[in-house]
Design an enzyme around this catalytic site. Structure first.
Site, short mmCIF file in Angstrom:
data_model
loop_
_atom_site.label_atom_id
_atom_site.label_comp_id
_atom_site.label_asym_id
_atom_site.label_seq_id
_atom_site.Cartn_x
_atom_site.Cartn_y
_atom_site.Cartn_z
CG ASP A 156 2.14 -1.00 3.27
OD1 ASP A 156 1.21 -0.92 4.32
OD2 ASP A 156 2.20 -1.77 2.14
CG ASP A 195 -8.10 -12.42 6.42
OD1 ASP A 195 -7.51 -13.57 5.68
OD2 ASP A 195 -8.03 -11.18 5.63
CG HIS A 222 -1.70 -1.51 1.46
ND1 HIS A 222 -1.30 -2.31 2.08
CD2 HIS A 222 -2.65 -2.10 0.74
CE1 HIS A 222 -1.79 -3.05 2.83
NE2 HIS A 222 -2.65 -2.91 1.68
#
Ligand code: GLO
Ligand code: MG
Length: 381
Positions: free
Chosen positions: A58, A257, A55
């Site tokens: 990041d 998840d 991203h």
């Protein structure tokens, strides 16, 4: 037998966010010290990784000065070049900040939608500077718990408009070869996410202004969270010519998840995914999007990295054995014969006679085939 040490030719990639993950979960804060994104690039490079995904946030924290932004991009680029690495996806984090708590592209608030678009545009710009050609959109918060609040019709329209807007941006800036992708996921962090599966995403892509330039990044865990066969999900994207990326990990079905290390669960399905993309000669990055266990410390993050790649290489070795196994291949040949080619014309077909009982008696060998596959994976073939 190979010692399963990865090289750049294996085309392995990691999301920077996976290395930077600090082990937090909804019930507890971080359990390990942060790893710096630039350090992550170098450490991955030392371990034979070919590419990164990220991203934009990041690497470049929101609010960074223009000078800091340029310095971070320059330094990332230098480290990528040093190891002969690539950047294969830059997306945007439009899910962490509370401003996106009810969605980004589908938010009710036009200003929030504009902000999300600005983040995606920045992701694409930074991507271009890093030699990247893909923006994978995982719209974490574009979903709902309260269906009374927003019609999904409105949501689908906004997602379409958002993708069209980004495509026009790419075209206007002349970013030749830059593509968009949708990463479907059924839920989490929202109760229900819009576009939960590959099939749903393909449906929406078909309605875009430039459907040819938008593909998919399926993720094994996301398919299994939906109780689906991840192998089939990836195959559908590949068949449609839309497998623009792939997120490999492991997951027990129908749970939260889990983002487990590739190969940690669902081995047989993972084997068939590896076989699918290897046999198809698919050249995209084999990206791991998983998280080290919450119990892992900073050093053990690298055990996790090595583990993902080793499991892939071991499964790839199994694929070679599967394809060279005389008994397995013999059964498969028998299963696929006789292949009489295309159907005759409708008039001929209408007049044809079929011996239903004889056709129904044909032996299909599924028991043996599956057992042989199992034995191969268990290491005795
Ligand atoms: C979360 C997703 C996420 C995306 C990433 C892509 O479940 O898998 O990690 O892959 O945001 O940019
Ligand atoms: Mg992912």
């Amino acid at each position: 037998m190979s010692d399963f040490v990865p090289t750049r030719e294996d085309r392995f990639a990691f999301g920077l966010w996976t290395i930077m993950n600090r082990g937090a979960d909804p019930f507890g804060g971080p359990t390990r010290e942060p790893i710096d994104p630039l350090e992550a690039i170098s450490e991955l490079g030392r371990r034979g990784v070919w590419a990164i995904e990220m991203h934009v946030e990041d690497l470049i924290p929101v609010g960074s000065s223009a000078a800091a932004r340029d310095r971070l991009i320059r330094e990332a680029r230098r480290r990528l070049d040093e190891y002969g690495m690539a950047c294969v996806n830059v997306g945007a984090n439009v899910f962490s900040h509370p401003v996106f708590r009810d969605g980004a592209l589908t938010s009710h608030d036009a200003k929030v939608r504009a902000l999300a678009m600005q983040r995606y545009m920045e992701a694409i710009d930074v991507g271009v500077e890093l030699g990247c050609t893909l923006c994978d959109l995982w719209w974490g918060r574009d979903g709902c718990e309260c269906d009374a609040a927003r019609s999904p019709l409105e949501a689908f329209k906004r997602l379409r408009e958002g993708l069209n807007y980004l495509q026009h941006y790419i075209d206007r800036r002349g970013y030749a070869g830059y593509r968009l992708a949708i990463e479907p996921k059924p839920n989490e962090p929202r109760g229900d996410a819009y576009l939960p599966t590959v099939g749903h995403a393909l449906g929406l892509i078909a309605m875009l202004d430039r459907p040819d330039n938008c593909g998919l990044v399926p993720e094994l865990a996301h398919a299994r969270m939906a109780g689906l066969n991840a192998f089939h999900e990836v195959a559908l994207a590949l068949d449609a010519g839309r497998l623009f990326g792939l997120h490999l990990n492991a997951q027990k079905p129908l749970r939260f998840d889990q983002d487990l290390r590739f190969g940690a669960e669902d081995l047989k399905e993972s084997f068939f995914v590896v076989r699918l993309i290897e046999d198809a000669g698919w050249t995209g990055a084999r990206t791991f999007d998983a998280h080290p266990y919450r119990t892992a410390d900073r050093e053990e993050v690298w055990d996790f990295v090595t583990g993902c790649m080793r499991s892939y290489l071991i499964l790839r070795e199994k694929v070679k054995r599967f394809n060279a196994d005389a008994e397995i291949q013999g059964l498969l040949r028998e299963l696929h014969e006789p292949d009489d080619g295309p159907l005759p014309d409708p008039q001929t077909l209408a007049g044809m006679h079929f011996d239903w009982d004889e056709l129904a008696r044909r032996r299909l060998h599924h028991e043996r085939l599956d057992q042989l596959t199992q034995e191969l994976l268990l290491g005795i073939r």
